[in-house]
Enzyme design. Structure first.
Site, PDB file in Angstrom:
ATOM      1  N   ASP A 177       0.838  -1.206   0.000  1.00 16.40           N
ATOM      2  CA  ASP A 177       0.000   0.000   0.000  1.00 16.40           C
ATOM      3  C   ASP A 177       0.871   1.254   0.000  1.00 16.40           C
ATOM      4  O   ASP A 177       1.171   1.836   1.038  1.00 16.40           O
ATOM      5  CB  ASP A 177      -0.987  -0.002   1.166  1.00 16.40           C
ATOM      6  CG  ASP A 177      -2.176  -0.908   0.907  1.00 16.40           C
ATOM      7  OD1 ASP A 177      -2.236  -1.525  -0.171  1.00 16.40           O
ATOM      8  OD2 ASP A 177      -3.049  -0.993   1.790  1.00 16.40           O
ATOM      9  N   HIS A 308     -10.197  -5.936   8.577  1.00 14.70           N
ATOM     10  CA  HIS A 308      -9.594  -6.992   7.740  1.00 14.70           C
ATOM     11  C   HIS A 308      -9.473  -8.326   8.467  1.00 14.70           C
ATOM     12  O   HIS A 308      -8.558  -9.108   8.196  1.00 14.70           O
ATOM     13  CB  HIS A 308      -8.234  -6.544   7.210  1.00 14.70           C
ATOM     14  CG  HIS A 308      -8.283  -5.256   6.446  1.00 14.70           C
ATOM     15  ND1 HIS A 308      -9.033  -5.109   5.295  1.00 14.70           N
ATOM     16  CD2 HIS A 308      -7.689  -4.052   6.670  1.00 14.70           C
ATOM     17  CE1 HIS A 308      -8.889  -3.870   4.844  1.00 14.70           C
ATOM     18  NE2 HIS A 308      -8.090  -3.210   5.655  1.00 14.70           N
TER      19      HIS A 308
END
Length: 448
Positions: A177, A308
């Site tokens: 990311d 998540h």
């Protein structure tokens, strides 16, 4: 290159919340209001390099990457040990890509070397523009590895990178990311300019996260997944025998540290190319020569945060045994926007010969922090430290047996150590030197 703050009405859409409160096991910390997304404009002529960053490639080489808006720029790097005195030159290649209506600039990649270890080099890209400096890592221990995941390009990110650079380090590891472009391709350009002041000076070694996928619609001619990521951030997958740009490995400190960068978004089951490559990569290691073994991936295998939850479980079930029997020392992940450290673990139980698992997805992204750690989570008994604050980590490998891990929280202008741990290499632990496998199951030997 001038940073430009996003207008308040737009930044509000990109930021989560206006007040950040730590949920650490320790004392409460109240953070000031969040910063805004920073869009760094290009102030260079079209033929001049921008978005310059360097990475490791091979034993004593480095790759210099940059972008030019002009299509006729030269893929050449001139370099030397004194400013303006370039005694060596190297030529590389270039690429570009299209993403629907967006056309990238010319993306250059040049490998320079052989380079002397622990040495400052001055270099210029494309025979024009500014001079840059880089420092090569040492050829032996000790070595300082900085870690920051889920970066983005916000004022939080700027604070994290400023804290990282305040104290010298040798390599920055990023478990996925990067730009948070999410198909908005100009954000890859602003990110490259945003990090240039840091990434042009020390090697950045990265792996992909979910925000790098950028899968196009299922239409003829739609962009391939990871198109921008693989074009811009070329890592040494071929040099490590990997068939994919989404996972690779490299050595540091003359081979004393082996770092494996896994792909959470590539195939990982026992019949996949990544699984086969990982088994081969681990099997070739001699832990007498390589006492430290470090793994990075994006989606954490161990996580007590509601964010998540369970997303790394399938990969853990497929690959955890390979890491355990190879005696991996520590596994770093991102994805969850917080910090969490587990004890040594294997198969959901404390195990003195398993890796330490650390989530470090708190680099500064625009989505904000993940506050919801679950006190009654089944893994909570294994979680030794967890806090939702932005920051970075440092793995200082002192010698063949000892390393120090420290997590630095961004306390505004200061970087405060909130978690610290001394590690003993599992290769030096007599009780862990031989895998304690089930004698009736020798399949792991075939894998390793």
């Amino acid at each position: 290159m001038r940073p430009k703050k996003v207008p308040a009405h737009f930044a509000f859409l990109l930021l989560a919340g206006t007040l950040l409160v730590s949920v650490a096991a320790g004392a409460e910390y109240v953070r000031p209001p969040p910063g805004r997304v920073i869009l760094t404009e290009n102030s260079q002529p079209p033929s001049h390099p921008q978005q310059v960053h360097v990475s490791l490639v091979g034993e004593n080489h480095m790759r210099v990457s940059w972008v030019t808006d002009a299509k006729h720029g030269h893929s050449v790097v001139d370099y030397g040990r004194a400013s303006g005195n370039y005694t060596s030159s190297a030529t590389g290649d270039h690429t570009s890509y299209r993403y629907f209506l967006y056309s990238s600039g010319k993306i250059h990649h040049v490998t320079i070397g052989p380079l002397d270890p622990d040495t400052v080099y001055f270099y210029r890209c494309g025979m024009v523009g500014d001079e840059f400096t880089l420092k090569t890592p040492p050829a032996a221990l000790p070595i300082e590895l900085a870690l920051a995941g889920d970066l983005g390009q916000t004022e939080w990110t700027a604070s994290t990178l400023a804290h990282v650079s305040k104290t010298d380090y040798d390599v920055l590891l990023v478990p996925g990311d990067l730009a948070y472009a999410d198909t908005q391709q100009p954000l890859w350009d602003t990110f490259g300019r945003f990090v240039q002041r840091h990434a042009s000076r020390r090697p950045w070694m990265v792996t992909e996260g979910n925000h790098e996928v950028e899968a196009g619609m299922a239409l003829p001619g739609a962009p391939d997944p990871f198109l921008a990521y693989t074009a811009r951030w070329r890592m040494p997958h071929e040099e490590s025998g990997s068939p994919s740009a989404l996972y690779y490995s490299f050595d540091a400190a003359g081979g004393a540290v082996h770092v494996v960068m896994l792909g959470s978004y590539a195939g990982f089951n026992s019949t996949s190319e990544q699984y086969g490559w990982l088994a081969r990569d681990l099997a070739r290691l001699d832990r007498r020569a390589t006492p430290w073994l470090v793994v990075l991936l994006h989606a954490p295998w161990y996580n007590t945060n509601a964010a998540h939850a369970g997303e790394g479980e399938a990969m853990r079930k497929a690959m955890e045994r390979l890491l355990y029997y190879a005696r991996v020392d520590v596994v770093f992940s991102g994805h969850v926007h917080a910090y969490e450290r587990f004890t040594r673990v294997y198969n959901n139980e404390a195990n003195p010969c398993g890796p330490v698992y650390i989530t470090i997805g708190d680099g500064g992204n625009r989505e904000g922090l993940a506050f919801d750690f679950q006190k009654n989570h089944k893994l909570a008994r294994l979680s030794l430290m967890r806090e939702a604050s932005f920051g970075h980590g440092r793995l200082s490998v002192v010698n063949a047996t000892t390393a120090r891990w420290a997590w630095h929280r961004n306390d505004d202008a200061e970087s405060t150590i909130r978690d610290e741990l001394w590690l003993e290499s599992l290769a030096a632990n007599a009780a862990c030197r031989q895998p304690q496998a089930n004698p009736a199951d020798d399949s792991w030997r075939d894998e390793l």
